[in-house]
Structure formats: structure tokens, C-alpha cells
Design an enzyme around this catalytic site. Structure first.
Site, mmCIF file in Angstrom:
data_model
loop_
_atom_site.group_PDB
_atom_site.id
_atom_site.type_symbol
_atom_site.label_atom_id
_atom_site.label_comp_id
_atom_site.label_asym_id
_atom_site.label_seq_id
_atom_site.Cartn_x
_atom_site.Cartn_y
_atom_site.Cartn_z
ATOM 1 N N ASP A 147 -90.352 53.861 90.437
ATOM 2 C CA ASP A 147 -91.036 54.533 91.285
ATOM 3 C C ASP A 147 -89.878 55.386 91.876
ATOM 4 O O ASP A 147 -88.949 55.267 92.328
ATOM 5 C CB ASP A 147 -91.441 53.642 92.469
ATOM 6 C CG ASP A 147 -92.178 54.413 93.510
ATOM 7 O OD1 ASP A 147 -92.564 55.743 93.112
ATOM 8 O OD2 ASP A 147 -92.652 53.807 94.388
ATOM 9 N N ASP A 199 -95.280 60.065 90.055
ATOM 10 C CA ASP A 199 -93.829 59.682 90.015
ATOM 11 C C ASP A 199 -93.762 58.160 89.790
ATOM 12 O O ASP A 199 -92.502 57.932 90.015
ATOM 13 C CB ASP A 199 -93.351 60.161 91.228
ATOM 14 C CG ASP A 199 -93.895 59.543 92.723
ATOM 15 O OD1 ASP A 199 -95.219 59.191 92.465
ATOM 16 O OD2 ASP A 199 -93.075 59.143 93.556
ATOM 17 N N GLU A 200 -94.546 57.565 89.335
ATOM 18 C CA GLU A 200 -94.503 56.056 89.060
ATOM 19 C C GLU A 200 -95.346 55.504 87.864
ATOM 20 O O GLU A 200 -96.072 56.114 87.486
ATOM 21 C CB GLU A 200 -94.801 55.150 90.120
ATOM 22 C CG GLU A 200 -95.967 55.400 90.585
ATOM 23 C CD GLU A 200 -96.462 54.463 91.683
ATOM 24 O OE1 GLU A 200 -95.984 53.461 91.758
ATOM 25 O OE2 GLU A 200 -97.295 54.863 92.806
#
EC number: 2.7.7.7
Length: 445
Positions: A53, A146-147
Site C-alpha cells: 500500500d 495504489d495498493e
């Protein structure tokens, strides 16, 4: 269970800075470089399922691109009538949180610098990070821009190092080449990998092994269970259940009788049992978003704006992933925890919020018979590449006009932020559509 079976490493530690394996278990600093950034765990070299993350992603990208912002509290979001998309850690110290109304955020942190989100830039950086993940393993399951989850089992011979070392290398590479930081959670299942990645943000690397899972979870609040939002946590607390340890003492049948299918999840996750596999994005079965309300709702005036907001959220993810879906799925949960799912297949795949919403609305209208609902969700399945999605409607000219308008709205939102333009459905009920979301899950199996 995701573990690396190839090599039984005697070392119990790893330096995150020089990546040397640590043979002693007592030193607080790396024996090679002197760094205090050490990871030690008995199962460190056996575990291979990770959750990665990026830290305060939007804000980190903006600080990377503007060094003058480095030491300033930064909020990324809309104007004063908008909400916070994300905040850097300096702003979080003052109490600023994602989804907080902007006026409250500025009251909490009046010195903050506010920047409107640049979604095109964030998507570009997200793709760079995603490619670095795929350099490690083909088993990458994106959760958001984003993860992602990564399964590195079976990759030790390829990388000539156990997954923990490979992930530490990855973290350094992201920091050095992209200029942002990421936190990593390493465990034996997806649930605990996700929990681990949140433990030491930013620049964290945390490990939760199988042997310690029950003890680790025992004193944690029930809200740590994946899928338990504020509303459901309040329900559990009203029933006298405050900790995961209390769930560990209960029978599965009793939990299912009280909470339906969610009871099974409570039983299993409270014991660290999660058999879900990491599924690569090209095998993604659906894209969805759902919300649990603070108060059970039945009125169309309350439900419809939320349906529109969720449809737009699903649409954004489809467009960002350059995919579309042919089946619209409506999900409802009644006040007594009974689940209703309804679906309708379209003639052509879609990624348009308008089509998703209007189809979902037709399904929702058939269910609005006075029943009070505690959860509403909308999703799209039967996914395919977007190149054949949403052909011009030669029969319904208005649908074509709405598609053109949606494209224009997308461009404005990419430039000025998600709240730059609102539809008539969400404007009057904007606060409900944006803030009545203590539980907001995407792509839940």
C-alpha cells in the site's frame, strides 16, 4: 496458505536498508550498515503473501513533484464544499482524514496547503508501481490505484532470495525510482497481510505469522475484521461483542444465525482463516462498490443519490482499468441482515456511470416496497477490454448525448477534482451520498 517451502533459512532478521540477513537476534542495529530498520520474525522467510500500500499516495506524488511542499501539511481534495481525498501525514497529525468535509479539515489544520487531485498523473504513477509489482510475480491483484495483493510463492529460485528480501528490494526501488514510499504487510493470508500493512505506516514492513495469529487478534476491536464498518461494529457492540477475542469463543452456527453470511466471515477471520487466493487483475471477475448506512433507509430520495454516487465510483475504476462489463449487479442487505442480489445483462459491455446507474435504478425500484435497507451496492461483472464498450445508441439519442456529457464531466473531474461537477441526482443529497459510508468495500468476493 502462502508460504515459501524451498529454503529453511536459519537467519531471523533482515535489514531494510542494506538488505543483509541478520544472524543475531539481540542487536538493535544492522551488523553490516548500522541501520535500526530491522525486521525480525520467526516466520519471516517462510511467508510469501503480501499486501503493498503506497503511503498517502496522492499527497506523496504531489510532494515529490513540488519539493516546496515537503515540510508542509498537504491536503488533496476539492474546494471548501468538497471532501478530502487524502492527506499527508503532517496533516493527519492534526486530525485530517480521508472523506472528511474540507471545511472541517481546514478547521483542524488551517495552515494546510490544498491541491485539487490530478487523477491522470496518479493513474500514471500507479501504473509504474504496478509494473514493478509484476516484475516480482505474475500474481498481482490490484485493490485500488495504489495498493495490491502479491503472492510470491514459488519465486525464490527466480529471485535467488526469499519473498521477504524481494519485497524489501521492491520497497527501496519504489522509493529510489518513483520517489514515493510504500508500506508492506507480509503474512500467510490476504486478511492478515492487509492488517499488517497498516501497522507501521509510513515506510512500514510488518509481519504476522500463522503461529501468532490468534493471540495477535484476540484483543483487537471487531472493527479490524475486514468488512466490519462503523455501523456494523456498533451493532456488534450493542450485542456485547467488542473484541475479536470474544468472536473467537463463539460457534459459527450462532454467529450465522445472528448475522447471516457475515457471521461466517466473523467466525473465520477472527481465527485468522482466509482461504482466498490472489487473483491477477486480468482474471478480475467484477468491479463493485457498496455502502453500509448509519441508519436503515427505505425512501427513494435517500437510496437513489447513493446509488448514483456508487455507480460513478464503479465507472471510474472501470475507466482507469480500461475494462467494461456486461452484467449489472445490485446488492441490498435488509435491516435483518438478509441479502438480496439482482442482476441484468446488457446488450453491450459498459463502463459508463449513466448506464450502470440507470440499470441499477430499474432493479432497485422493484425492491423498494417499504423494506428498510442497511446496505446498498452496485457492481459490474462479465468483464472485458473496453475497446468494444458503449457503442453509439442509434435508437436512444438522449443516451448518446448523456455519454458525451459524461465524457466532458470526466475531463473536468480529472483536472479539477471529483467534486468539481455533480449530477442532479447527487447534488441535493450530496452529503448523504458522500458521507453516509462507514463501510465502503470494493470488489469483495
Amino acid at each position: 496458505m502462502a508460504e515459501s517451502p524451498i529454503v529453511n533459512h536459519p537467519e531471523q532478521g533482515l535489514c531494510r536498508d542494506c538488505l543483509s540477513l541478520q544472524k543475531t537476534q539481540t542487536s538493535r542495529r544492522c551488523h553490516a550498515c548500522g541501520s535500526p530498520r530491522l525486521i525480525r520474525h520467526k516466520e519471516l522467510y517462510r511467508l510469501s503473501l503480501a499486501h503493498v500500500d503506497c503511503d498517502a499516495f496522492y499527497a506523496s506524488v504531489e510532494k515529490r513533484d513540488n519539493p516546496d511542499l515537503r515540510d508542509k501539511p498537504l491536503i488533496v481534495g476539492g474546494g471548501k464544499r468538497g471532501v478530502v481525498s487524502t492527506a499527508c501525514y503532517l496533516a493527519r497529525i492534526h486530525g485530517v482524514r480521508s472523506a472528511m468535509p474540507m471545511f472541517k479539515a481546514l478547521e483542524a489544520c488551517p495552515d494546510a496547503v490544498v491541491i485539487k487531485p490530478n487523477m491522470e498523473k496518479y493513474a500514471r504513477v500507479g501504473r509504474e508501481v504496478r509494473q514493478m509489482m509484476r516484475d516480482l510475480t505474475p500474481l498481482v491483484e490490484p485493490i485500488s490505484i495504489d495498493e495490491a495483493f502479491l503472492d510470491l510463492s514459488g519465486t525464490e529460485r527466480l529471485h535467488k532470495a526469499p519473498p521477504a528480501v524481494v519485497l524489501a528490494r521492491f520497497s527501496k526501488r519504489v522509493e529510489n525510482e518513483i520517489g514515493i514510499t510504500a508500506s508492506i504487510g507480509l503474512s500467510y493470508c490476504k486478511y492478515l497481510a492487509k492488517v499488517a500493512s497498516d501497522l507501521e505506516k509510513p515506510r512500514g514492513f510488518s509481519v504476522i505469522g500463522e503461529a501468532e495469529a490468534l493471540d495477535f487478534l484476540r484483543d483487537k476491536p471487531v472493527g479490524m475484521i475486514w468488512g466490519v464498518g462503523k455501523a456494523f461494529a456498533a451493532k456488534l457492540e450493542s450485542d456485547g461483542i467488542r473484541t475479536i477475542g470474544q468472536l473467537q469463543t463463539m460457534e459459527e452456527g450462532a454467529l450465522m444465525k445472528a448475522y447471516g453470511t457475515m457471521g461466517q466471515r466473523l467466525y473465520r477471520l477472527s481465527r485468522g482463516q482466509d482461504s482466498r487466493k490472489v487473483e491477477p487483475d486480468h482474471d478480475m471477475k467484477s468491479v463493485s462498490a457498496e455502502t453500509t448506512f448509519n441508519t436503515d433507509l427505505s425512501a427513494a430520495g435517500d437510496l437513489v443519490p447513493v446509488l448514483r454516487a456508487l455507480s460513478e465510483k464503479v465507472s471510474r475504476r472501470l475507466k482507469a482499468g480500461e475494462i467494461a462489463g456486461r452484467t449489472i449487479v445490485l446488492k441490498l442487505k435488509t435491516q435483518d441482515f438478509k441479502l438480496r442480489t439482482r442482476n441484468r445483462q446488457l446488450g453491450d459491455p459498459t463502463q459508463l456511470a449513466d448506464r450502470i446507474f440507470r440499470t441499477g435504478l430499474q432493479l432497485l425500484e422493484k425492491e423498494m416496497d417499504g423494506t428498510r435497507f442497511r446496505l446498498l451496492g452496485i457492481g459490474v461483472s462479465d468483464l472485458s477490454p473496453s475497446d468494444r464498450a458503449d457503442p453509439p445508441d442509434l435508437v436512444d439519442i438522449q443516451a448518446t448525448k448523456r455519454a458525451v456529457a459524461e465524457s466532458a464531466i470526466d475531463r473536468l473531474r480529472n483536472k479539477f477534482g471529483l467534486n468539481a461537477v455533480e449530477t442532479g441526482y447527487t447534488f441535493s443529497k450530496g452529503n448523504l451520498a458522500r458521507t453516509q459510508t462507514p463501510t465502503d468495500r470494493d470488489n469483495e468476493p
